[in-house]
Write a protein that holds these residues in place. Structure first.
Motif, PDB file in Angstrom:
ATOM      1  N   LYS A  26      -2.460   9.912   0.250  1.00 33.86           N
ATOM      2  CA  LYS A  26      -1.720   9.145  -0.769  1.00 33.86           C
ATOM      3  C   LYS A  26      -1.645   7.668  -0.405  1.00 33.86           C
ATOM      4  CE  LYS A  26      -0.747  12.912  -3.044  1.00 33.86           C
ATOM      5  NZ  LYS A  26      -1.403  13.194  -4.358  1.00 33.86           N
ATOM      6  N   GLY A  27      -0.949   6.910  -1.255  1.00 36.30           N
ATOM      7  CA  GLY A  27      -0.822   5.478  -1.044  1.00 36.30           C
ATOM      8  C   GLY A  27       0.352   5.113  -0.152  1.00 36.30           C
ATOM      9  N   LEU A  28       0.562   3.806  -0.012  1.00 34.81           N
ATOM     10  CA  LEU A  28       1.633   3.297   0.826  1.00 34.81           C
ATOM     11  C   LEU A  28       2.963   3.328   0.077  1.00 34.81           C
ATOM     12  CD1 LEU A  28      -0.203   0.131   2.207  1.00 34.81           C
ATOM     13  CD2 LEU A  28       0.015   2.365   3.309  1.00 34.81           C
ATOM     14  N   TRP A  77       6.917   1.880   0.804  1.00 27.88           N
ATOM     15  CA  TRP A  77       7.900   1.192   1.630  1.00 27.88           C
ATOM     16  C   TRP A  77       9.128   2.078   1.772  1.00 27.88           C
ATOM     17  CZ3 TRP A  77      12.860  -0.462   0.471  1.00 27.88           C
ATOM     18  CH2 TRP A  77      13.449  -1.325   1.400  1.00 27.88           C
ATOM     19  N   PHE A 135       4.874  -1.099  -3.771  1.00 28.05           N
ATOM     20  CA  PHE A 135       3.423  -1.154  -3.635  1.00 28.05           C
ATOM     21  C   PHE A 135       2.755  -0.635  -4.894  1.00 28.05           C
ATOM     22  CE2 PHE A 135       2.395  -2.227   0.724  1.00 28.05           C
ATOM     23  CZ  PHE A 135       3.539  -1.903   1.444  1.00 28.05           C
ATOM     24  N   SER A 164      15.929  -4.006  -5.051  1.00 25.26           N
ATOM     25  CA  SER A 164      16.130  -4.478  -3.667  1.00 25.26           C
ATOM     26  C   SER A 164      15.215  -3.714  -2.729  1.00 25.26           C
ATOM     27  CB  SER A 164      17.589  -4.322  -3.230  1.00 25.26           C
ATOM     28  OG  SER A 164      18.414  -5.216  -3.923  1.00 25.26           O
ATOM     29  N   ASN A 165      13.966  -3.578  -3.162  1.00 24.16           N
ATOM     30  CA  ASN A 165      12.941  -2.826  -2.436  1.00 24.16           C
ATOM     31  C   ASN A 165      11.649  -3.607  -2.453  1.00 24.16           C
ATOM     32  OD1 ASN A 165      14.555  -0.584  -2.216  1.00 24.16           O
ATOM     33  ND2 ASN A 165      13.252   0.759  -3.432  1.00 24.16           N
ATOM     34  N   TYR A 190      -4.276  -2.509  -1.598  1.00 22.82           N
ATOM     35  CA  TYR A 190      -2.945  -2.331  -2.158  1.00 22.82           C
ATOM     36  C   TYR A 190      -2.305  -3.686  -2.472  1.00 22.82           C
ATOM     37  CZ  TYR A 190      -3.184   2.428  -0.268  1.00 22.82           C
ATOM     38  OH  TYR A 190      -3.540   3.723   0.024  1.00 22.82           O
ATOM     39  N   GLY A 227      -0.441   1.712  -6.378  1.00 21.37           N
ATOM     40  CA  GLY A 227      -0.947   2.997  -5.941  1.00 21.37           C
ATOM     41  C   GLY A 227      -2.214   2.911  -5.105  1.00 21.37           C
ATOM     42  N   ASN A 271      17.911  -2.378   3.812  1.00 23.55           N
ATOM     43  CA  ASN A 271      17.547  -1.899   2.481  1.00 23.55           C
ATOM     44  C   ASN A 271      16.758  -0.600   2.625  1.00 23.55           C
ATOM     45  OD1 ASN A 271      18.370  -4.300   0.730  1.00 23.55           O
ATOM     46  ND2 ASN A 271      16.984  -5.282   2.178  1.00 23.55           N
ATOM     47  N   TYR A 272      16.898   0.279   1.630  1.00 23.36           N
ATOM     48  CA  TYR A 272      16.219   1.572   1.663  1.00 23.36           C
ATOM     49  C   TYR A 272      15.632   1.904   0.291  1.00 23.36           C
ATOM     50  CZ  TYR A 272      19.102   2.332   5.863  1.00 23.36           C
ATOM     51  OH  TYR A 272      19.715   2.217   7.089  1.00 23.36           O
ATOM     52  N   VAL A 273      14.532   2.636   0.294  1.00 21.23           N
ATOM     53  CA  VAL A 273      14.036   3.194  -0.955  1.00 21.23           C
ATOM     54  C   VAL A 273      14.977   4.316  -1.373  1.00 21.23           C
ATOM     55  CG1 VAL A 273      12.520   4.924   0.116  1.00 21.23           C
ATOM     56  CG2 VAL A 273      11.945   3.973  -2.128  1.00 21.23           C
ATOM     57  N   ASP A 274      15.130   4.504  -2.666  1.00 24.29           N
ATOM     58  CA  ASP A 274      16.121   5.473  -3.166  1.00 24.29           C
ATOM     59  C   ASP A 274      15.939   6.870  -2.578  1.00 24.29           C
ATOM     60  OD1 ASP A 274      16.646   4.260  -6.600  1.00 24.29           O
ATOM     61  OD2 ASP A 274      17.497   3.657  -4.669  1.00 24.29           O
ATOM     62  N   TYR A 298       4.530   3.848   9.481  1.00 23.57           N
ATOM     63  CA  TYR A 298       4.119   2.602  10.116  1.00 23.57           C
ATOM     64  C   TYR A 298       5.314   1.666  10.254  1.00 23.57           C
ATOM     65  CZ  TYR A 298      -0.702   3.841   8.761  1.00 23.57           C
ATOM     66  OH  TYR A 298      -1.921   4.461   8.600  1.00 23.57           O
ATOM     67  N   ASN A 314      13.940  -1.624   5.457  1.00 23.00           N
ATOM     68  CA  ASN A 314      13.798  -2.793   6.309  1.00 23.00           C
ATOM     69  C   ASN A 314      15.152  -3.239   6.832  1.00 23.00           C
ATOM     70  OD1 ASN A 314      14.856  -4.123   4.063  1.00 23.00           O
ATOM     71  ND2 ASN A 314      13.230  -5.646   3.919  1.00 23.00           N
ATOM     72  N   VAL A 358       7.056   1.582   6.674  1.00 18.92           N
ATOM     73  CA  VAL A 358       6.238   1.968   5.519  1.00 18.92           C
ATOM     74  C   VAL A 358       5.621   3.320   5.843  1.00 18.92           C
ATOM     75  CG1 VAL A 358       4.180   1.417   4.146  1.00 18.92           C
ATOM     76  CG2 VAL A 358       5.716  -0.423   4.899  1.00 18.92           C
ATOM     77  N   GLN A 391       2.975   6.750   4.599  1.00 23.14           N
ATOM     78  CA  GLN A 391       1.817   7.133   3.806  1.00 23.14           C
ATOM     79  C   GLN A 391       1.620   8.630   3.925  1.00 23.14           C
ATOM     80  OE1 GLN A 391      -1.969   5.312   4.961  1.00 23.14           O
ATOM     81  NE2 GLN A 391      -2.547   5.226   2.800  1.00 23.14           N
TER      82      GLN A 391
END
Lengths: 110, 119
Positions: free
Chosen positions: B43-45, B47, A101, A97-98, A88, A103, B59-62, B95, B50, B37, B39
């Motif tokens: 599927k893939g990783l 984030w 990764f 602000s993220n 990856y 795929g 910070n956050y993913v939407d 993780y 943090n 993080v 998974q």
């Protein structure tokens, strides 16, 4: 749909050199460092390359990273069977602000 | 030796809540950003979130904003992920990872904890 784009698969024979590409944009790869992680089946990921081309201690020099513009590559030379894993790429995205990764690329050693 | 040990995963119904914990040892906890993080199966990783050294920045993913909250406790050298309003698509191994200093990447990872959201 991942923000960073990687090929889903790659393969090579023992001893060969293979490369894995990672494509992004100006807000991530174009303006920030690229990282590479390897994930062996059933295990947590581990850091392979940081700051585009730096190897953490313990990572053999068979692994190398590079970056140009909004793309990056991971090269593995002297391919071994134990290199079979998912790879990856990742980068910080300043617009989101993220961390983002790719795929993931499943590497098969034939 | 640096160690990160996650706990708190399990089976929860859609709409439910869960709190994940990550206990850190072997390094000066207050000097590092910590990250979650995830998974999804096969599927893939991805984030998730943090938190800065003393928790002053997060910070956050939407997809988790407004539902998940990351926090840390220096006295316990632990980082947490409070997950509310869980959805089926939150099912994943979560993780905990340390963000190395001077842009060194996610240099240490825990073994992960499985969260399954299902009725």
């Amino acid at each position: 749909q991942s923000v960073l784009t990687q090929p889903p698969s790659a393969s090579g024979t023992p001893g060969q050199r293979v490369t894995v590409s990672c494509s992004g944009s100006s807000s991530n790869i174009g303006s920030n460092y690229v990282y590479w992680y390897r994930q062996l089946p059933g295990t947590a990921p581990n850091l392979l390359i940081y700051k585009n081309d730096q190897r953490p201690s313990g990572v053999p020099d068979r692994f190398s990273g590079s970056k140009s513009g909004t793309s990056a590559s991971l090269a593995i030379s002297g391919l071994r069977s134990e290199d079979e894993a998912d790879y990856y790429c990742a980068a910080w995205d300043g617009s989101l602000s993220n961390w983002v990764f790719g795929g993931g690329t499943k590497l098969t050693v034939l | 030796e640096v160690q990160l040990v996650e706990s708190g995963g399990g089976l929860v119904q859609p709409g439910g809540s869960l709190r994940l914990s990550c206990a850190a040892s072997g390094f000066t906890f207050s000097n590092y950003w910590l990250t979650w993080v995830r998974q999804a199966p096969g599927k893939g990783l991805e984030w998730v979130a943090n938190i800065k050294q003393r928790g002053s920045e997060k910070n956050y993913v939407d997809s988790v904003k407004g539902r998940f909250t990351i926090s840390r406790d220096g006295a316990k050298s632990s980082v947490y992920l409070q997950m509310n309003s869980l959805r089926v698509d939150d099912t994943a191994v979560y993780y905990c990872a340390r963000e190395g200093r001077e842009a060194a990447g996610f240099d240490y990872w825990g073994q992960g904890t499985l969260v399954t959201v299902s009725s």
